[in-house]
Design an enzyme around this catalytic site. Structure first.
Site, PDB file in Angstrom:
ATOM      1  N   ASP A  26       0.827  -1.213   0.000  1.00 23.65           N
ATOM      2  CA  ASP A  26       0.000   0.000   0.000  1.00 23.65           C
ATOM      3  C   ASP A  26       0.863   1.266   0.000  1.00 23.65           C
ATOM      4  O   ASP A  26       1.987   1.258   0.507  1.00 23.65           O
ATOM      5  CB  ASP A  26      -0.908  -0.030   1.239  1.00 23.65           C
ATOM      6  N   GLY A  27       0.311   2.336  -0.561  1.00 23.15           N
ATOM      7  CA  GLY A  27       0.968   3.639  -0.507  1.00 23.15           C
ATOM      8  C   GLY A  27       1.543   4.119  -1.834  1.00 23.15           C
ATOM      9  O   GLY A  27       2.249   5.130  -1.868  1.00 23.15           O
ATOM     10  N   HIS A  43       2.453   3.121  -8.969  1.00 24.47           N
ATOM     11  CA  HIS A  43       2.278   1.680  -9.219  1.00 24.47           C
ATOM     12  C   HIS A  43       3.485   1.135  -9.994  1.00 24.47           C
ATOM     13  O   HIS A  43       3.984   0.047  -9.708  1.00 24.47           O
ATOM     14  CB  HIS A  43       0.989   1.427 -10.003  1.00 24.47           C
ATOM     15  N   SER A  71      -7.487  -5.336  -5.195  1.00 22.40           N
ATOM     16  CA  SER A  71      -8.616  -5.899  -4.464  1.00 22.40           C
ATOM     17  C   SER A  71      -9.893  -5.843  -5.290  1.00 22.40           C
ATOM     18  O   SER A  71      -9.998  -5.089  -6.270  1.00 22.40           O
ATOM     19  CB  SER A  71      -8.820  -5.145  -3.146  1.00 22.40           C
ATOM     20  N   LEU A 137      10.364 -20.903  -4.151  1.00 21.17           N
ATOM     21  CA  LEU A 137       9.401 -19.997  -3.510  1.00 21.17           C
ATOM     22  C   LEU A 137       8.063 -20.088  -4.242  1.00 21.17           C
ATOM     23  O   LEU A 137       8.028 -20.107  -5.469  1.00 21.17           O
ATOM     24  CB  LEU A 137       9.924 -18.551  -3.577  1.00 21.17           C
TER      25      LEU A 137
END
Ligand code: IPE
Ligand code: IPE
Ligand code: MG
Length: 248
Positions: A26-27, A43, A71, A137
């Site tokens: 976020d941010g 972004h 989201s 991963l």
């Protein structure tokens, strides 16, 4: 690769690292606004942070990294911002897929992917197929994701199985519900990181974060790097995880 940072050396010395880290990235908009740039520039800059975070997880031995990228509620943003984010998704995949495969990173995209444009969908299918089988991963990217919607989808699927006579209502337990979530293949996150100082979940992994340790940093996502990830892990290593019991 560059010399190991003192934090990485320390966290290795400490021992156990979280198996699964989840991050609310976020941010980006505030980072851009501070520089008089359009939100999309934030972004764009955030992509570098994704790369650094993946590398930090590989270096420290984290097994699963789950990133909140877009989201379900973010579909309510202005169309131009949504378009920029979708274009960035395709750019990220085009630029990073080969290297992620080489690094042994298995990428999965979790969420209501039917809402993506056909070309974004194609890019998602491409990176998942290309990197499947990576063992170093698991990188989950939550896209068009909402946790309540995920739980509703799971409930519906269980109900259909009951209706089909495959499942007894009494057989519905926590494991059965977990198995219907997008995150079924992986253990729950041990550590949740949120950047930009916001103290909320924003409909992210409500079920899966039941016993995660929270780490909120004021750092804005585009400024988040390898050493910030190590700092979060070091903080985690000092937590006393009691799971409702008393300390030993
Ligand atoms: C996070 O940054 C990225 C997405 C939610 C897609 P934001 O775009 O939310 O940035 P802020 O919170 O407005 O600064
Ligand atoms: C959460 O951030 C979603 C992602 C990071 C992708 P938001 O910026 O959308 O959350 P709110 O609106 O501040 O709760
Ligand atoms: Mg935000």
């Amino acid at each position: 690769m560059s010399e190991d940072s003192p934090r990485l050396v320390q966290l290795r010395r400490n021992g156990a690292v979280p198996r699964h880290i989840a991050i609310i990235m976020d941010g980006n908009g505030r980072w851009a606004a501070e520089r008089g740039l359009p939100r999309s520039a934030g972004h764009q800059a955030g992509m570098t942070s994704v790369r650094e975070t993946v590398e930090a997880c590989l270096q420290s031995g984290v097994e699963v990294l789950t990133l909140f990228a877009f989201s379900q509620e973010n579909w309510q943003r202005p169309p131009a911002e949504i378009d920029a984010l979708m274009a960035l998704l395709e750019e990220y995949i085009a630029r990073e897929a080969a290297e992620l495969r080489q690094q042994g990173v298995a990428v999965r995209m979790l969420g209501a992917l039917d809402r993506l444009t056909p070309s974004a969908r194609e890019a998602v299918d491409h990176i998942e197929a290309l990197t499947a089988g990576g063992r170093a991963l698991a990188l989950n990217i939550c896209l068009s994701y909402g946790s309540r919607a995920e739980l509703v989808r799971a409930a519906r699927s269980l109900a259909q199985r009951v209706q089909a006579g495959e499942l007894q209502p009494s057989a519905i337990d926590e494991a059965a519900l977990s198995a219907e979530l997008y995150t079924a293949p992986w253990p729950d996150p041990d550590l949740l990181i949120r950047t930009s100082g916001e103290m909320r979940l924003s409909n992210f992994l409500l079920w899966q974060l039941a016993y995660a340790e929270f780490y909120v940093t004021p750092v804005l996502w585009p400024d988040f790097g390898r050493d910030d990830l190590f700092a979060a892990v070091l903080d985690f290593q000092n937590r006393d995880r009691r799971f409702g019991r008393v300390s030993t």
